[in-house]
Design a protein around this motif. Sequence first.
Motif, PDB file in Angstrom:
ATOM      1  N   CYS A   1      41.936  -7.780 -26.172  1.00  0.00           N
ATOM      2  CA  CYS A   1      42.084  -6.583 -27.009  1.00  0.00           C
ATOM      3  C   CYS A   1      43.467  -5.954 -26.896  1.00  0.00           C
ATOM      4  O   CYS A   1      43.903  -5.241 -27.805  1.00  0.00           O
ATOM      5  N   ARG A   2      44.188  -6.226 -25.809  1.00  0.00           N
ATOM      6  CA  ARG A   2      45.465  -5.546 -25.573  1.00  0.00           C
ATOM      7  C   ARG A   2      46.524  -5.766 -26.663  1.00  0.00           C
ATOM      8  O   ARG A   2      47.236  -4.826 -27.010  1.00  0.00           O
ATOM      9  N   PRO A   3      46.664  -6.967 -27.221  1.00  0.00           N
ATOM     10  CA  PRO A   3      47.661  -7.124 -28.285  1.00  0.00           C
ATOM     11  C   PRO A   3      47.378  -6.289 -29.529  1.00  0.00           C
ATOM     12  O   PRO A   3      48.268  -6.115 -30.373  1.00  0.00           O
ATOM     13  N   HIS A   4      46.161  -5.772 -29.647  1.00  0.00           N
ATOM     14  CA  HIS A   4      45.764  -5.018 -30.836  1.00  0.00           C
ATOM     15  C   HIS A   4      45.762  -3.504 -30.596  1.00  0.00           C
ATOM     16  O   HIS A   4      45.392  -2.740 -31.495  1.00  0.00           O
ATOM     17  N   LEU A   5      46.191  -3.064 -29.415  1.00  0.00           N
ATOM     18  CA  LEU A   5      46.192  -1.637 -29.098  1.00  0.00           C
ATOM     19  C   LEU A   5      47.349  -0.921 -29.789  1.00  0.00           C
ATOM     20  O   LEU A   5      48.470  -1.427 -29.832  1.00  0.00           O
ATOM     21  N   GLN A   6      47.069   0.255 -30.309  1.00  0.00           N
ATOM     22  CA  GLN A   6      48.122   1.083 -30.882  1.00  0.00           C
ATOM     23  C   GLN A   6      48.953   1.701 -29.759  1.00  0.00           C
ATOM     24  O   GLN A   6      48.469   1.915 -28.649  1.00  0.00           O
ATOM     25  N   SER A   7      50.183   2.007 -30.059  1.00  0.00           N
ATOM     26  CA  SER A   7      51.101   2.538 -29.049  1.00  0.00           C
ATOM     27  C   SER A   7      50.675   3.936 -28.601  1.00  0.00           C
ATOM     28  O   SER A   7      50.283   4.779 -29.411  1.00  0.00           O
ATOM     29  N   THR A   8      50.744   4.164 -27.291  1.00  0.00           N
ATOM     30  CA  THR A   8      50.499   5.499 -26.743  1.00  0.00           C
ATOM     31  C   THR A   8      51.800   6.293 -26.769  1.00  0.00           C
ATOM     32  O   THR A   8      52.881   5.741 -26.984  1.00  0.00           O
ATOM     33  N   ASN A   9      51.719   7.608 -26.519  1.00  0.00           N
ATOM     34  CA  ASN A   9      52.937   8.416 -26.555  1.00  0.00           C
ATOM     35  C   ASN A   9      53.579   8.537 -25.171  1.00  0.00           C
ATOM     36  O   ASN A   9      53.099   7.939 -24.191  1.00  0.00           O
ATOM     37  N   ASP A  10      54.665   9.307 -25.068  1.00  0.00           N
ATOM     38  CA  ASP A  10      55.472   9.331 -23.843  1.00  0.00           C
ATOM     39  C   ASP A  10      55.128  10.471 -22.887  1.00  0.00           C
ATOM     40  O   ASP A  10      55.884  10.767 -21.962  1.00  0.00           O
ATOM     41  N   SER A  11      53.974  11.122 -23.093  1.00  0.00           N
ATOM     42  CA  SER A  11      53.515  12.171 -22.182  1.00  0.00           C
ATOM     43  C   SER A  11      52.308  11.648 -21.418  1.00  0.00           C
ATOM     44  O   SER A  11      51.212  11.532 -21.968  1.00  0.00           O
ATOM     45  N   TRP A  12      52.518  11.302 -20.145  1.00  0.00           N
ATOM     46  CA  TRP A  12      51.477  10.660 -19.336  1.00  0.00           C
ATOM     47  C   TRP A  12      50.733  11.682 -18.481  1.00  0.00           C
ATOM     48  O   TRP A  12      51.334  12.587 -17.903  1.00  0.00           O
ATOM     49  N   ARG A  13      49.415  11.491 -18.366  1.00  0.00           N
ATOM     50  CA  ARG A  13      48.578  12.294 -17.473  1.00  0.00           C
ATOM     51  C   ARG A  13      47.889  11.308 -16.523  1.00  0.00           C
ATOM     52  O   ARG A  13      47.094  10.486 -16.958  1.00  0.00           O
ATOM     53  N   VAL A  14      48.223  11.380 -15.241  1.00  0.00           N
ATOM     54  CA  VAL A  14      47.793  10.378 -14.257  1.00  0.00           C
ATOM     55  C   VAL A  14      46.894  11.013 -13.204  1.00  0.00           C
ATOM     56  O   VAL A  14      47.160  12.120 -12.722  1.00  0.00           O
ATOM     57  N   ASP A  15      45.839  10.302 -12.853  1.00  0.00           N
ATOM     58  CA  ASP A  15      44.912  10.788 -11.839  1.00  0.00           C
ATOM     59  C   ASP A  15      44.148   9.590 -11.280  1.00  0.00           C
ATOM     60  O   ASP A  15      44.170   8.500 -11.862  1.00  0.00           O
TER      61      ASP A  15
ATOM     62  N   GLN B   1      54.916   3.196 -23.824  1.00  0.00           N
ATOM     63  CA  GLN B   1      56.349   3.424 -23.875  1.00  0.00           C
ATOM     64  C   GLN B   1      56.780   4.193 -22.634  1.00  0.00           C
ATOM     65  O   GLN B   1      55.960   4.816 -21.969  1.00  0.00           O
ATOM     66  N   GLU B   2      58.072   4.114 -22.316  1.00  0.00           N
ATOM     67  CA  GLU B   2      58.555   4.788 -21.117  1.00  0.00           C
ATOM     68  C   GLU B   2      58.225   6.271 -21.180  1.00  0.00           C
ATOM     69  O   GLU B   2      58.448   6.920 -22.206  1.00  0.00           O
ATOM     70  N   PRO B   3      57.702   6.815 -20.092  1.00  0.00           N
ATOM     71  CA  PRO B   3      57.267   8.216 -20.124  1.00  0.00           C
ATOM     72  C   PRO B   3      58.426   9.203 -20.093  1.00  0.00           C
ATOM     73  O   PRO B   3      59.374   9.046 -19.328  1.00  0.00           O
ATOM     74  N   ARG B   4      58.335  10.215 -20.931  1.00  0.00           N
ATOM     75  CA  ARG B   4      59.273  11.336 -20.897  1.00  0.00           C
ATOM     76  C   ARG B   4      58.869  12.279 -19.768  1.00  0.00           C
ATOM     77  O   ARG B   4      59.718  12.860 -19.087  1.00  0.00           O
ATOM     78  N   VAL B   5      57.544  12.413 -19.584  1.00  0.00           N
ATOM     79  CA  VAL B   5      57.019  13.277 -18.534  1.00  0.00           C
ATOM     80  C   VAL B   5      55.752  12.638 -17.972  1.00  0.00           C
ATOM     81  O   VAL B   5      54.969  12.022 -18.707  1.00  0.00           O
ATOM     82  N   ILE B   6      55.573  12.765 -16.665  1.00  0.00           N
ATOM     83  CA  ILE B   6      54.367  12.281 -15.996  1.00  0.00           C
ATOM     84  C   ILE B   6      53.736  13.460 -15.272  1.00  0.00           C
ATOM     85  O   ILE B   6      54.357  14.045 -14.379  1.00  0.00           O
TER      86      ILE B   6
ATOM     87  N   ASP C   1      65.679  10.350 -16.073  1.00  0.00           N
ATOM     88  CA  ASP C   1      65.365  11.658 -16.647  1.00  0.00           C
ATOM     89  C   ASP C   1      63.873  11.878 -16.858  1.00  0.00           C
ATOM     90  O   ASP C   1      63.458  12.892 -17.432  1.00  0.00           O
ATOM     91  N   THR C   2      63.050  10.939 -16.391  1.00  0.00           N
ATOM     92  CA  THR C   2      61.600  11.152 -16.475  1.00  0.00           C
ATOM     93  C   THR C   2      61.201  12.318 -15.583  1.00  0.00           C
ATOM     94  O   THR C   2      61.522  12.346 -14.398  1.00  0.00           O
ATOM     95  N   GLU C   3      60.489  13.283 -16.156  1.00  0.00           N
ATOM     96  CA  GLU C   3      60.100  14.482 -15.415  1.00  0.00           C
ATOM     97  C   GLU C   3      58.745  14.276 -14.754  1.00  0.00           C
ATOM     98  O   GLU C   3      57.791  13.819 -15.388  1.00  0.00           O
ATOM     99  N   LEU C   4      58.653  14.619 -13.480  1.00  0.00           N
ATOM    100  CA  LEU C   4      57.381  14.588 -12.762  1.00  0.00           C
ATOM    101  C   LEU C   4      56.879  16.014 -12.613  1.00  0.00           C
ATOM    102  O   LEU C   4      57.567  16.871 -12.055  1.00  0.00           O
ATOM    103  N   ARG C   5      55.680  16.270 -13.107  1.00  0.00           N
ATOM    104  CA  ARG C   5      55.082  17.603 -12.994  1.00  0.00           C
ATOM    105  C   ARG C   5      53.792  17.512 -12.195  1.00  0.00           C
ATOM    106  O   ARG C   5      53.003  16.588 -12.385  1.00  0.00           O
ATOM    107  N   GLN C   6      53.571  18.460 -11.314  1.00  0.00           N
ATOM    108  CA  GLN C   6      52.333  18.533 -10.550  1.00  0.00           C
ATOM    109  C   GLN C   6      51.615  19.835 -10.906  1.00  0.00           C
ATOM    110  O   GLN C   6      51.626  20.800 -10.159  1.00  0.00           O
ATOM    111  N   ILE C   7      51.022  19.801 -12.124  1.00  0.00           N
ATOM    112  CA  ILE C   7      50.324  20.969 -12.650  1.00  0.00           C
ATOM    113  C   ILE C   7      48.876  20.567 -12.921  1.00  0.00           C
ATOM    114  O   ILE C   7      48.598  19.809 -13.854  1.00  0.00           O
ATOM    115  N   LYS C   8      47.981  21.051 -12.112  1.00  0.00           N
ATOM    116  CA  LYS C   8      46.598  20.575 -12.127  1.00  0.00           C
ATOM    117  C   LYS C   8      45.909  20.764 -13.473  1.00  0.00           C
ATOM    118  O   LYS C   8      45.250  19.841 -13.976  1.00  0.00           O
TER     119      LYS C   8
END
Length: 236
Positions: free
Chosen positions: A65-79, A130-135, A159-166
């Motif tokens: 399924c991965r070749p058919h995935l639409q592109s995600t944006n550059d604002s990542w939320r990781v947990d 795509q490369e994250p603008r902010v994580i 210049d990728t910004e790391l934010r720790q905002i719960k």
Amino acid sequence: MVSSQPFKWRHFQAEIILLNVRWYCRYPLSYRNLEEMMQERGLSVDHSTINRWVLDYAPELDRRCRPHLQSTNDSWRVDETYVKVKKQWKYLYRAVDSQGNTIDFLLTAKRDTNAAKRFFIKALKATHTQEPRVINVDKNPSYPPAIEQLKKFGLLPEDTELRQIKYLNNIVEQDHRGVKHLINPGMSFGSFNSARRTIKGYEAMNMIRKGQIENVEKGDVIGEISFINQIFGVAA
């Protein structure tokens, strides 16, 4: 498994195998539930056979399924969330973008800097990201050194910004539920490998369900079925 003939030498038809794999990875069902559901259709399929199908075809569903995935944006939320394997807690790293689209996931035995770094490397290599603008992450202390090391080796833009905002991570914490409610019927995985392989199917179906596949809208169940049959070369 032969990639061009994934169902060769199987006793059951491809449609039956895919039906069980799709249902197990899409709905909170146990293997015994599916065994009984097949009995209602006049088919005798042992729950252990369905288990083997899921372990074989769930990773293949993720890969196809991965070749058919639409592109995600550059604002990542990781947990990361917890997954029980042989009665011990392991860690499922997950990331979504600001729209709630799945970026990637990784099951790890530990929750440390190396695990976080491995997850980010996997996510950065995914063809639909795509490369994250902010994580945005929580207060887990392993994230800042992981990000620092990735920038040092040129794997992440400086210049990728790391934010720790719960509170900004509410979207990924809510998204965990889409996977966790599938894990609960089975209570616990018997091995790390079975957990890793099964979760690939959960996550793949979750991405399909959320409308991340090209030309398959969110909530289009018939479209989901058609897409899965198509990528496995099964006639509708």
